[in-house]
Design a protein around this motif. Structure first.
Motif, PDB file in Angstrom:
ATOM      1  N   GLY A   1      40.770  47.510  45.439  1.00 55.86           N
ATOM      2  CA  GLY A   1      41.159  48.794  44.884  1.00 55.86           C
ATOM      3  C   GLY A   1      42.654  48.992  44.801  1.00 55.86           C
ATOM      4  N   ALA A   2      43.432  48.159  45.488  1.00 54.99           N
ATOM      5  CA  ALA A   2      44.884  48.343  45.531  1.00 54.99           C
ATOM      6  C   ALA A   2      45.651  47.168  44.937  1.00 54.99           C
ATOM      7  CB  ALA A   2      45.337  48.552  46.978  1.00 54.99           C
ATOM      8  N   MET A   3      44.983  46.062  44.653  1.00 55.28           N
ATOM      9  CA  MET A   3      45.655  44.885  44.096  1.00 55.28           C
ATOM     10  C   MET A   3      44.977  44.468  42.802  1.00 55.28           C
ATOM     11  SD  MET A   3      46.421  42.346  47.310  1.00 55.28           S
ATOM     12  CE  MET A   3      47.335  41.163  46.311  1.00 55.28           C
ATOM     13  N   GLY A   4      45.763  43.890  41.924  1.00 56.74           N
ATOM     14  CA  GLY A   4      45.222  43.383  40.676  1.00 56.74           C
ATOM     15  C   GLY A   4      45.241  44.422  39.575  1.00 56.74           C
ATOM     16  N   PRO A   5      45.310  43.996  38.319  1.00 64.56           N
ATOM     17  CA  PRO A   5      45.377  44.930  37.190  1.00 64.56           C
ATOM     18  C   PRO A   5      44.206  45.894  37.125  1.00 64.56           C
ATOM     19  CG  PRO A   5      45.934  42.703  36.478  1.00 64.56           C
ATOM     20  CD  PRO A   5      45.455  42.590  37.889  1.00 64.56           C
ATOM     21  N   THR A   6      43.031  45.485  37.591  1.00 67.75           N
ATOM     22  CA  THR A   6      41.865  46.384  37.574  1.00 67.75           C
ATOM     23  C   THR A   6      41.390  46.737  38.973  1.00 67.75           C
ATOM     24  OG1 THR A   6      40.277  44.545  37.446  1.00 67.75           O
ATOM     25  CG2 THR A   6      41.120  45.410  35.368  1.00 67.75           C
ATOM     26  N   GLY A   7      42.199  46.425  40.003  1.00 69.36           N
ATOM     27  CA  GLY A   7      41.873  46.817  41.367  1.00 69.36           C
ATOM     28  C   GLY A   7      40.839  45.963  42.055  1.00 69.36           C
ATOM     29  N   ARG A   8      40.581  44.770  41.533  1.00 65.84           N
ATOM     30  CA  ARG A   8      39.533  43.936  42.132  1.00 65.84           C
ATOM     31  C   ARG A   8      40.027  43.068  43.286  1.00 65.84           C
ATOM     32  NH1 ARG A   8      37.567  45.315  37.203  1.00 65.84           N
ATOM     33  NH2 ARG A   8      35.290  45.468  37.027  1.00 65.84           N
ATOM     34  N   GLY A   9      41.216  43.334  43.745  1.00 65.80           N
ATOM     35  CA  GLY A   9      41.656  42.745  44.997  1.00 65.80           C
ATOM     36  C   GLY A   9      42.389  41.430  44.879  1.00 65.80           C
ATOM     37  N   CYS A  10      42.399  40.721  45.991  1.00 66.38           N
ATOM     38  CA  CYS A  10      43.214  39.516  46.130  1.00 66.38           C
ATOM     39  C   CYS A  10      42.749  38.394  45.203  1.00 66.38           C
ATOM     40  CB  CYS A  10      43.174  39.048  47.588  1.00 66.38           C
ATOM     41  SG  CYS A  10      44.478  37.898  48.024  1.00 66.38           S
ATOM     42  N   CYS A  11      41.449  38.286  44.969  1.00 64.82           N
ATOM     43  CA  CYS A  11      40.953  37.234  44.068  1.00 64.82           C
ATOM     44  C   CYS A  11      41.523  37.429  42.669  1.00 64.82           C
ATOM     45  CB  CYS A  11      39.424  37.244  44.021  1.00 64.82           C
ATOM     46  SG  CYS A  11      38.636  36.627  45.518  1.00 64.82           S
ATOM     47  N   GLU A  12      41.444  38.642  42.165  1.00 61.92           N
ATOM     48  CA  GLU A  12      41.978  38.918  40.831  1.00 61.92           C
ATOM     49  C   GLU A  12      43.483  38.720  40.804  1.00 61.92           C
ATOM     50  OE1 GLU A  12      41.485  42.372  37.505  1.00 61.92           O
ATOM     51  OE2 GLU A  12      42.071  43.037  39.514  1.00 61.92           O
ATOM     52  N   TYR A  13      44.174  39.195  41.828  1.00 57.09           N
ATOM     53  CA  TYR A  13      45.631  39.130  41.854  1.00 57.09           C
ATOM     54  C   TYR A  13      46.142  37.692  41.888  1.00 57.09           C
ATOM     55  CZ  TYR A  13      50.416  40.368  43.155  1.00 57.09           C
ATOM     56  OH  TYR A  13      51.787  40.520  43.184  1.00 57.09           O
ATOM     57  N   THR A  14      45.479  36.839  42.639  1.00 52.15           N
ATOM     58  CA  THR A  14      45.926  35.450  42.781  1.00 52.15           C
ATOM     59  C   THR A  14      45.223  34.503  41.817  1.00 52.15           C
ATOM     60  OG1 THR A  14      44.303  35.048  44.550  1.00 52.15           O
ATOM     61  CG2 THR A  14      46.508  35.766  45.207  1.00 52.15           C
ATOM     62  N   GLY A  15      44.280  35.016  41.014  1.00 51.81           N
ATOM     63  CA  GLY A  15      43.611  34.182  40.030  1.00 51.81           C
ATOM     64  C   GLY A  15      42.558  33.254  40.593  1.00 51.81           C
ATOM     65  N   VAL A  16      41.963  33.624  41.718  1.00 50.25           N
ATOM     66  CA  VAL A  16      40.910  32.813  42.331  1.00 50.25           C
ATOM     67  C   VAL A  16      39.545  33.342  41.901  1.00 50.25           C
ATOM     68  CG1 VAL A  16      39.820  32.152  44.518  1.00 50.25           C
ATOM     69  CG2 VAL A  16      42.315  32.145  44.311  1.00 50.25           C
ATOM     70  N   ASP A  17      38.659  32.449  41.508  1.00 52.18           N
ATOM     71  CA  ASP A  17      37.304  32.844  41.128  1.00 52.18           C
ATOM     72  C   ASP A  17      36.579  33.389  42.357  1.00 52.18           C
ATOM     73  OD1 ASP A  17      34.602  32.942  40.347  1.00 52.18           O
ATOM     74  OD2 ASP A  17      34.892  31.320  38.908  1.00 52.18           O
ATOM     75  N   PRO A  18      35.995  34.596  42.259  1.00 50.34           N
ATOM     76  CA  PRO A  18      35.266  35.157  43.417  1.00 50.34           C
ATOM     77  C   PRO A  18      34.160  34.241  43.924  1.00 50.34           C
ATOM     78  CG  PRO A  18      35.586  36.844  41.757  1.00 50.34           C
ATOM     79  CD  PRO A  18      36.033  35.553  41.135  1.00 50.34           C
ATOM     80  N   SER A  19      33.626  33.392  43.070  1.00 52.50           N
ATOM     81  CA  SER A  19      32.569  32.477  43.513  1.00 52.50           C
ATOM     82  C   SER A  19      33.094  31.431  44.484  1.00 52.50           C
ATOM     83  CB  SER A  19      31.921  31.792  42.310  1.00 52.50           C
ATOM     84  OG  SER A  19      32.860  30.971  41.637  1.00 52.50           O
ATOM     85  N   ASP A  20      34.413  31.225  44.514  1.00 54.15           N
ATOM     86  CA  ASP A  20      35.001  30.270  45.451  1.00 54.15           C
ATOM     87  C   ASP A  20      35.207  30.871  46.841  1.00 54.15           C
ATOM     88  OD1 ASP A  20      35.158  28.048  43.775  1.00 54.15           O
ATOM     89  OD2 ASP A  20      37.025  28.745  42.878  1.00 54.15           O
ATOM     90  N   VAL A  21      35.043  32.187  46.961  1.00 52.50           N
ATOM     91  CA  VAL A  21      35.121  32.860  48.258  1.00 52.50           C
ATOM     92  C   VAL A  21      33.699  33.200  48.667  1.00 52.50           C
ATOM     93  CG1 VAL A  21      36.053  34.804  49.546  1.00 52.50           C
ATOM     94  CG2 VAL A  21      37.396  33.774  47.703  1.00 52.50           C
ATOM     95  N   ASP A  22      33.234  32.612  49.751  1.00 55.31           N
ATOM     96  CA  ASP A  22      31.824  32.736  50.120  1.00 55.31           C
ATOM     97  C   ASP A  22      31.448  34.130  50.584  1.00 55.31           C
ATOM     98  OD1 ASP A  22      31.070  29.707  50.012  1.00 55.31           O
ATOM     99  OD2 ASP A  22      32.915  29.801  51.180  1.00 55.31           O
ATOM    100  N   ILE A  23      32.324  34.756  51.372  1.00 61.59           N
ATOM    101  CA  ILE A  23      32.051  36.095  51.906  1.00 61.59           C
ATOM    102  C   ILE A  23      33.221  37.005  51.553  1.00 61.59           C
ATOM    103  CG2 ILE A  23      31.512  37.466  53.943  1.00 61.59           C
ATOM    104  CD1 ILE A  23      29.429  35.364  53.452  1.00 61.59           C
TER     105      ILE A  23
END
Length: 643
Positions: free
Chosen positions: A448-470
């Motif tokens: 909610g506080a990072m990334g152009p649409t607020g989707r957090g660290c994954c969006e901000y750093t360009g990491v696919d959420p599927s690569d983060v297990d939890i």
């Protein structure tokens, strides 16, 4: 971008790709594989990289006011000069936009994407942790030594003369006070620290409020009759017996009262986790739907989720969280702290290995200790050290038996709450996938506080959420609610519904809070039919970057990264903890100060949390007062060894 021609888009991407790291191909819109083994890069990442690269050339890349919400075609038809003039008038940060964007761009490319070409040779890394000066370290140790010695002397005198505020007057009504029969329950370093160090400055903590935690806040005045051992709310002004004291309060610049006559101090709020400002405009954005939920459902379900504690709103919360984060499923819990403390023991146990960043939150520490798994820590954001630990763990296996670990999990945070830094998520994922370790990401402060649409660290750093297990997060910061969530695969979530104590045995999340969370998500995602969420995200980023930039310009030691809403300013000396808090409070600023044991003994700090609800005028007013306090307390260690 959808209205841009294919040729123009490709050319724009090729231009943007010049400074993008090699692992990101900015000219491709297809799914790509990272050069690090198995770490995928989302198609959206290319767009994010393009936006970030463009921000140093276009001073308004992330700023978009309501007048810009029309079609791209109509915007292109407008006169360029008129557009810039209009935008300068409506952008509160137009005069510093270019510098702010350049600093944020360089910081992001260096720390999130590790681009060597993003920083100029002479640039100073503003986000690097500033080293404590010898003078600050010496005086800090000296300050603690004086406090401890004086505390012990007071204890000795109290014991000799049988007089002191921590001794009961007369005969004690409690049998446990008879030390000939009972061992002392509270005789320890923690007890001494509380009595002789913490109580001296406890007026700086636990301040009660009498308003919503918006950009301005009503803080109830407190008094102490026993030298800060206990604090009590002042209440009405007539409770003060001394007329001079009453006149002093009433004449104060920030004096105010609430409806029942209790005395408050109206302050600019720089401490609450009101990141997206829902506390400021709740009556407009959330009130109708939240209040309507009370006509259908109770405030409390009085039951756990495994029994009779699930309503349609709980299901909606979990569905919208999973959809927002790009995961198969999610589970909601009643308390953010318990989300970590009860989920981690459900996921790992004896025979497993947890590898945790050394600065992870205490909820993670408690969960790790309760799990029974073996624990290793790696240096903060040092993925080379993480790789060394993983390699050694795989080669050597478990202690004594040398059998392989059942599973290995790496735990990090999106934004570290006491440092204001974001996680080196790209490299954490790369190293973890290389060695077959699971990744657990705590996004309490980043979602909610990072990334152009607020989707957090994954969006901000360009990491696919599927690569983060939890994916873990809380609803208390950006969403104006309470509780937490876990988002993962459906199999993992189904397992946690049965095995996670926070879900199976704890009272379920209040339905009213569920509706608050649902409504705030809809605002952020634009599903309420407005661009309020988009403007909130832009305002939070602008306010945070401007505040950080100005604090650094003052010469203060400021921790963290640009685009983070958390700004720790180093105080170091224990005597400056209370002095800073009291001087700010006197000037109408509600701030949070942090000392040992919440942080290392040398690292006392003030922590500012910025909100989308703040205005440029709020920021300038606060910065003016903070600079005055910094000069008074000698805190400008970046400009002088002596502050």
């Amino acid at each position: 971008m959808c209205t841009t021609t294919a040729t123009g888009k490709e050319q724009k991407m090729r231009d943007a790709a010049q400074d993008v790291p090699d692992i990101v191909d900015a000219t491709s819109m297809t799914y790509q594989e990272d050069e690090c083994e198995g770490c995928s890069v989302t198609p959206q990442m290319t767009l994010i990289s393009e936006e970030v690269e463009g921000s140093s050339q276009a001073s308004d890349s992330w700023y978009e006011d309501e007048s810009q919400s029309g079609s791209a075609a109509s915007a292109e038809d407008q006169d360029t000069g008129a557009t810039k003039s209009s935008r300068s008038e409506e952008d509160p940060y137009a005069d510093v936009r270019e510098r702010m964007e350049e600093l944020a761009h360089q910081d992001r490319m260096k720390h999130a994407y590790h681009s060597r070409s993003s920083a100029k040779p002479k640039d100073k890394d503003a986000s690097a942790e500033p080293p404590i000066t010898f003078f600050a370290a010496f005086t800090t140790y000296l300050g603690y030594a004086v406090l401890i010695v004086c505390g012990h002397l007071r204890d000795i005198c109290a014991s000799l003369f049988r007089s002191g505020r921590y001794l009961r007057a007369g005969s004690s009504p409690y049998a446990s006070d008879d030390t000939t029969k009972y061992a002392l329950l509270l005789k320890s370093w923690e007890n001494f620290y509380t009595r002789r160090l913490y109580h001296r400055i406890q007026d700086c903590f636990n301040r009660p409020i009498a308003s919503n935690p918006g950009a301005t806040i009503e803080v109830l005045e407190r008094v102490s009759q026993d030298g800060n051992k206990t604090m009590s709310v002042l209440g009405q002004i007539d409770n003060l017996k001394d007329a001079a004291d009453r006149d002093s309060y009433v004449a104060g610049q920030h004096y105010n009262t609430v409806s029942d006559g209790r005395v408050t101090r109206r302050c600019l709020n720089l401490g609450s986790y009101n990141y997206l400002g829902f506390a400021d405009d709740w009556n407009v954005t959330c009130k109708d739907e939240v209040m309507a939920s009370l006509s259908k459902l109770p405030v409390s379900c009085s039951s756990s989720r495994l029994e009779a504690g699930t309503t349609e709103l709980h299901t909606k919360v979990e569905n919208i969280v999973a959809r927002f984060l790009g995961k198969e499923a999610a589970i909601s819990l009643n308390m953010g702290f318990n989300t970590n403390a009860t989920t981690i023991p459900a996921l790992v146990g004896k025979g497993d290995l947890l590898i945790s960043d050394e600065l992870n939150h205490t909820s993670i520490v408690n969960g790790a200790r309760a799990s029974g798994a073996s624990i290793r820590t790696f240096r903060h954001n040092d993925t080379a050290h993480l790789e060394d630990i993983l390699r050694e763990a795989i080669v050597k296996g478990r202690p004594r038996t040398r059998r392989p670990w059942k599973k290995i999990m790496v735990i990090v945070e999106g934004i570290y709450s006491m440092e204001g830094e974001y996680c080196d998520l790209r490299n954490v994922v790369r190293v973890s996938k290389k060695y077959g370790a699971y990744v657990y990401l705590d996004e309490a402060h980043s979602v909610g506080a990072m990334g152009p649409t607020g989707r957090g660290c994954c969006e901000y750093t360009g990491v696919d959420p599927s690569d983060v297990d939890i994916l873990m997060g809380t609803f208390t910061k950006s969403f104006g609610g309470m509780g937490g969530y876990i988002a993962s695969s459906k199999d993992v979530i189904d397992y946690l519904r049965q095995k996670c104590a926070g879900s199976a045995f704890h009272n379920s999340l209040s339905p009213v809070v569920c509706q608050q969370i649902i409504t705030s998500f809809k605002v952020i995602m634009g599903e309420d039919g407005t661009n309020i969420g988009k403007r909130k995200l832009a305002s939070l980023r602008d306010n945070s970057n401007y505040f950080r930039m100005r604090l650094v310009d003052m010469g203060l030691h400021v921790l963290g990264n640009y685009d983070s809403p958390i700004m720790p300013v180093m105080l170091y000396n224990p005597t400056k903890i209370a002095a800073f808090s009291r001087e700010c409070f006197k000037r109408g600023l509600a701030v949070v100060v942090v000392g040992f044991p919440a942080v290392p003994i040398l690292m006392s700090r003030a922590r500012f949390c910025i909100s989308a609800g703040h205005t440029r005028e709020d920021m300038d007013k606060a910065l003016k007062e903070i600079e005055e306090v910094a000069d008074l307390l000698k805190l400008k260690y970046a400009k002088s060894t002596f502050g």
